[in-house]
Design an enzyme around this catalytic site. Structure first.
Site, short mmCIF file in Angstrom:
data_model
loop_
_atom_site.label_atom_id
_atom_site.label_comp_id
_atom_site.label_asym_id
_atom_site.label_seq_id
_atom_site.Cartn_x
_atom_site.Cartn_y
_atom_site.Cartn_z
N PHE A 79 -3.61 3.04 15.08
CA PHE A 79 -4.09 3.91 14.54
C PHE A 79 -5.31 3.90 13.82
O PHE A 79 -5.11 1.78 12.88
CB PHE A 79 -2.99 4.47 12.88
CG PHE A 79 -2.02 5.30 14.16
CD1 PHE A 79 -1.61 5.13 14.42
CD2 PHE A 79 -2.54 7.00 12.96
CE1 PHE A 79 -0.91 6.39 14.80
CE2 PHE A 79 -1.77 7.62 13.72
CZ PHE A 79 -0.41 7.99 14.54
N LYS A 99 8.73 -16.58 -10.57
CA LYS A 99 8.03 -16.05 -11.66
C LYS A 99 6.84 -16.25 -11.99
O LYS A 99 7.00 -17.41 -13.17
CB LYS A 99 8.80 -14.98 -12.53
CG LYS A 99 8.37 -13.55 -12.38
CD LYS A 99 9.04 -12.68 -13.79
CE LYS A 99 8.43 -11.85 -14.21
NZ LYS A 99 8.50 -11.15 -15.49
N ASP A 141 -3.80 -10.19 12.81
CA ASP A 141 -3.51 -8.09 13.11
C ASP A 141 -2.65 -8.12 14.80
O ASP A 141 -2.83 -9.10 15.37
CB ASP A 141 -5.39 -8.34 14.00
CG ASP A 141 -5.07 -7.08 14.32
OD1 ASP A 141 -5.08 -6.04 14.76
OD2 ASP A 141 -6.65 -6.24 13.81
N ILE A 142 -2.21 -7.66 14.19
CA ILE A 142 -1.06 -7.27 15.54
C ILE A 142 -0.81 -6.67 15.89
O ILE A 142 -0.76 -7.20 17.74
CB ILE A 142 0.73 -6.24 14.15
CG1 ILE A 142 0.63 -7.21 13.24
CG2 ILE A 142 1.78 -6.27 15.41
CD1 ILE A 142 1.80 -6.63 12.24
N VAL A 143 -1.99 -4.97 15.96
CA VAL A 143 -2.19 -4.54 17.23
C VAL A 143 -2.95 -5.40 18.06
O VAL A 143 -2.79 -5.07 19.46
CB VAL A 143 -2.94 -3.09 16.83
CG1 VAL A 143 -4.09 -3.00 16.74
CG2 VAL A 143 -2.17 -2.41 17.55
N ASN A 175 0.79 -1.53 0.18
CA ASN A 175 -0.16 -0.09 0.21
C ASN A 175 0.59 1.43 0.25
O ASN A 175 2.03 1.32 -0.27
CB ASN A 175 -0.56 -0.16 1.27
CG ASN A 175 -0.21 0.53 2.54
OD1 ASN A 175 0.35 0.93 3.44
ND2 ASN A 175 -0.35 -1.01 3.45
N LYS A 233 -10.31 -4.01 19.32
CA LYS A 233 -9.05 -4.24 19.33
C LYS A 233 -8.90 -3.98 20.81
O LYS A 233 -7.43 -4.95 20.79
CB LYS A 233 -8.17 -3.87 18.40
CG LYS A 233 -8.92 -3.65 16.72
CD LYS A 233 -7.84 -3.26 16.03
CE LYS A 233 -7.83 -3.71 14.53
NZ LYS A 233 -7.27 -3.94 13.13
N LYS A 292 -13.28 0.56 16.37
CA LYS A 292 -12.00 -0.31 16.56
C LYS A 292 -11.15 -0.55 17.10
O LYS A 292 -10.14 -1.41 17.70
CB LYS A 292 -11.34 0.50 15.00
CG LYS A 292 -10.77 -0.16 13.87
CD LYS A 292 -9.84 0.62 12.40
CE LYS A 292 -10.73 -0.10 11.74
NZ LYS A 292 -10.34 0.52 10.62
O1 PMT Z 1 3.29 6.13 6.33
P1 PMT Z 1 2.37 7.52 5.91
O2 PMT Z 1 2.61 7.85 4.84
O3 PMT Z 1 2.95 8.96 6.45
O4 PMT Z 1 1.10 8.18 6.01
C1 PMT Z 1 0.64 7.21 7.51
C2 PMT Z 1 -0.58 6.24 7.76
C3 PMT Z 1 -2.18 6.56 7.11
C4 PMT Z 1 -0.42 4.71 7.18
C5 PMT Z 1 -1.23 6.40 9.20
O5 PMT Z 1 -1.40 7.02 9.79
C6 PMT Z 1 -2.45 5.67 9.82
O6 PMT Z 1 -3.17 5.64 9.13
N1 PMT Z 1 -1.59 4.01 10.16
C7 PMT Z 1 -3.01 3.15 10.74
C8 PMT Z 1 -3.00 2.03 9.00
C9 PMT Z 1 -4.21 1.22 9.09
O7 PMT Z 1 -3.86 -0.15 9.15
O8 PMT Z 1 -5.56 1.35 10.04
P2 PMT Z 1 -6.28 0.55 10.13
O9 PMT Z 1 -7.54 0.69 10.86
O10 PMT Z 1 -6.77 -1.08 8.94
O11 PMT Z 1 -5.77 -0.21 11.07
C10 PMT Z 1 -6.39 -0.34 12.61
C11 PMT Z 1 -4.90 -0.97 13.63
O12 PMT Z 1 -4.80 -2.15 13.47
C12 PMT Z 1 -3.66 0.01 12.77
O13 PMT Z 1 -2.71 0.61 14.01
C13 PMT Z 1 -2.67 -1.26 12.30
O14 PMT Z 1 -1.45 -0.59 12.34
C14 PMT Z 1 -3.21 -2.33 12.75
N2 PMT Z 1 -3.29 -3.26 11.74
C15 PMT Z 1 -3.72 -3.68 11.38
C16 PMT Z 1 -3.80 -4.29 10.39
C17 PMT Z 1 -3.05 -5.95 10.39
N3 PMT Z 1 -2.99 -6.76 9.96
N4 PMT Z 1 -2.90 -5.35 11.89
C18 PMT Z 1 -2.41 -4.81 12.29
O15 PMT Z 1 -1.88 -4.34 13.71
#
Ligand code: PMT
Length: 400
Positions: A323, A289, A306-308, A210, A341, A337
């Site tokens: 975030f 490939k 999901d890491i967080v 992404n 989480k 969320k």
């Molecule tokens: O890197 P930049 O270009 O500066 O942009 C910053 C940003 C937009 C990436 C950042 O500010 C941001 O919003 N990061 C979170 C992006 C995201 O994955 O959001 P989400 O709503 O999908 O996930 C929610 C949370 O779960 C996040 O803390 C994410 O790290 C976490 N997650 C999501 C999926 C996953 N499989 N594991 C996770 O831990």
């Protein structure tokens, strides 16, 4: 201990006998981690040569306001913008008088007017000149405007007098400069931050990813370290240099990121999941490939961990911040969320707006916690990161 890592110190040297101590001051500032550039007045050059300070600072010394050559490179406005601190040592009675009246009649006084950086002065002059009401008034004017005055010290003077007027020792001045930047909101706390995208391989040359640039997560790491935290940055692949003074771990995929984070959790008090972790990965990674065989191709994807959430559910659970990247109902979805989480804090990021969020230099967010929230208006990611770190420090102190 206070330090000056990554700080740009513009050292102004004016014309007094204490100018010889500027050489040692350059060294002391560098030892605390500062990048140092030097401006010398004409008088200063009578006491110490620009060449000495050039050799010590590893940068050209600036002496002239109307210097065609210098203005093509780092001219006076660039110097003024470059500085995080304008430190003038020694500051003579004449220079102090000129600064107090806002004169701009040489390079140093012009830069002092043109810079937004804090001003610190280490006065040095004969004790009678220091006592003179004119100097007292000038120092008073500069102090009211926010200048920090270091010294002078008392003792035997070069002219034979005894009294207040000697320039403070270089180590004292360098220490005072460093303490200006001291920020110990998270002193001793161990913080881990994820940043950037993850890459989920399809074959040896292709992947799903992404647009995350890492800028937000890297700004958070810099803000955390500035606040005194022992900082670990776990980063997906980005084009940024890691901030200084952190432990840096580079990963590619969500599974690698998860493994690094869980391994380090016993050493972590605060976790910030800023990475844009791919929610899915290809079910199978091809060893070779993939060949174009048909017009259409179907990819089977499987959910990534999901890491967080895993961090928040771990037995070593730190204070956990996520975030939420949302395009509509941003705050409501982010709060939901946060609850799903099991997080302590969520930073709601509206990623439908191209000027903030992914890959921009600025951001605007709403920070949510169980019984409160705070809107952080449009600002640089560095500034947003400092505010988030401040809110985390505040909330974690409340919880203890
Ligand atoms: O890197 P930049 O270009 O500066 O942009 C910053 C940003 C937009 C990436 C950042 O500010 C941001 O919003 N990061 C979170 C992006 C995201 O994955 O959001 P989400 O709503 O999908 O996930 C929610 C949370 O779960 C996040 O803390 C994410 O790290 C976490 N997650 C999501 C999926 C996953 N499989 N594991 C996770 O831990």
């Amino acid at each position: 201990m206070a330090h000056l890592f990554n700080r740009n110190v513009l050292l102004g040297v004016s014309g007094g006998i204490a100018a010889y101590k500027s050489a040692e001051l350059v060294r002391q500032l560098q030892e605390l981690g500062a990048n140092v550039r030097v401006i010398m007045t004409r008088g200063a050059q009578e006491f110490i040569t620009p060449l000495t300070l050039q050799a010590l600072s590893s940068n050209p010394v600036h002496t002239e306001l109307l210097d065609e050559y210098a203005e093509m490179g780092m001219g006076h406005i660039e110097l003024a913008r470059w500085a995080d601190l304008l430190l003038i040592a020694p500051a003579t009675a004449d220079l102090i008088a000129r600064l107090s009246t806002g004169r701009a009649d040489d390079l140093l006084s012009t830069v002092a007017l043109a810079t937004a950086a804090p001003l610190m002065l280490a006065p040095a002059m004969n004790q009678q000149m220091w006592k003179d009401p004119a100097t007292t008034a000038n120092i008073g004017t500069l102090s009211v405007r926010g200048a920090r005055i270091i010294g002078p010290a008392a003792g035997q003077q070069a002219c034979g007098d005894v009294g207040l007027g000697r320039m403070e020792e270089p180590s004292t001045i360098a220490g005072a400069a460093a303490s200006l930047f001291e920020n110990s909101q998270l002193a001793g706390k161990r913080i881990m931050i994820t940043a950037g995208p993850t890459r989920e391989a399809l074959d040896p040359v292709r992947y799903i990813s992404n647009n995350s640039s890492g800028k937000m997560g890297y700004a958070l790491a810099a803000a955390a370290v500035d606040a005194g935290a022992i900082t670990t940055l776990v980063s997906g692949p980005v084009a940024l240099a890691p901030p200084d003074r952190i432990r840096f771990l580079s990963v590619q995929s969500a599974e690698q990121m998860l493994q690094q984070c869980i391994e380090l959790l016993p050493e972590c008090d605060i976790f910030i999941g800023c990475a844009a972790v791919a929610d899915y990965r290809p079910a199978k990674v091809e060893n070779q490939k993939i060949k174009k065989a048909q017009n259409e191709m179907t990819l089977q994807l499987v959910r990534n961990p999901d890491i967080v959430s895993a961090v928040a559910a771990n037995k070593y659970r730190p204070y956990t911040v996520g975030f939420a990247a949302e395009t509509n109902n941003v705050v409501a979805y982010a709060r939901d969320k946060m609850q799903r989480k099991g997080l302590d804090m969520m930073v709601a990021n509206d990623v439908s707006n191209q000027t903030i969020g992914f890959n921009s230099d600025n951001n605007a967010v709403t920070v949510l916690w169980r019984d409160g929230e705070k809107i952080l208006e449009l600002a640089s990611k560095a500034s947003i990161a400092q505010h988030i770190v401040h809110l985390i420090a505040h909330q974690t102190r409340k919880n203890n």
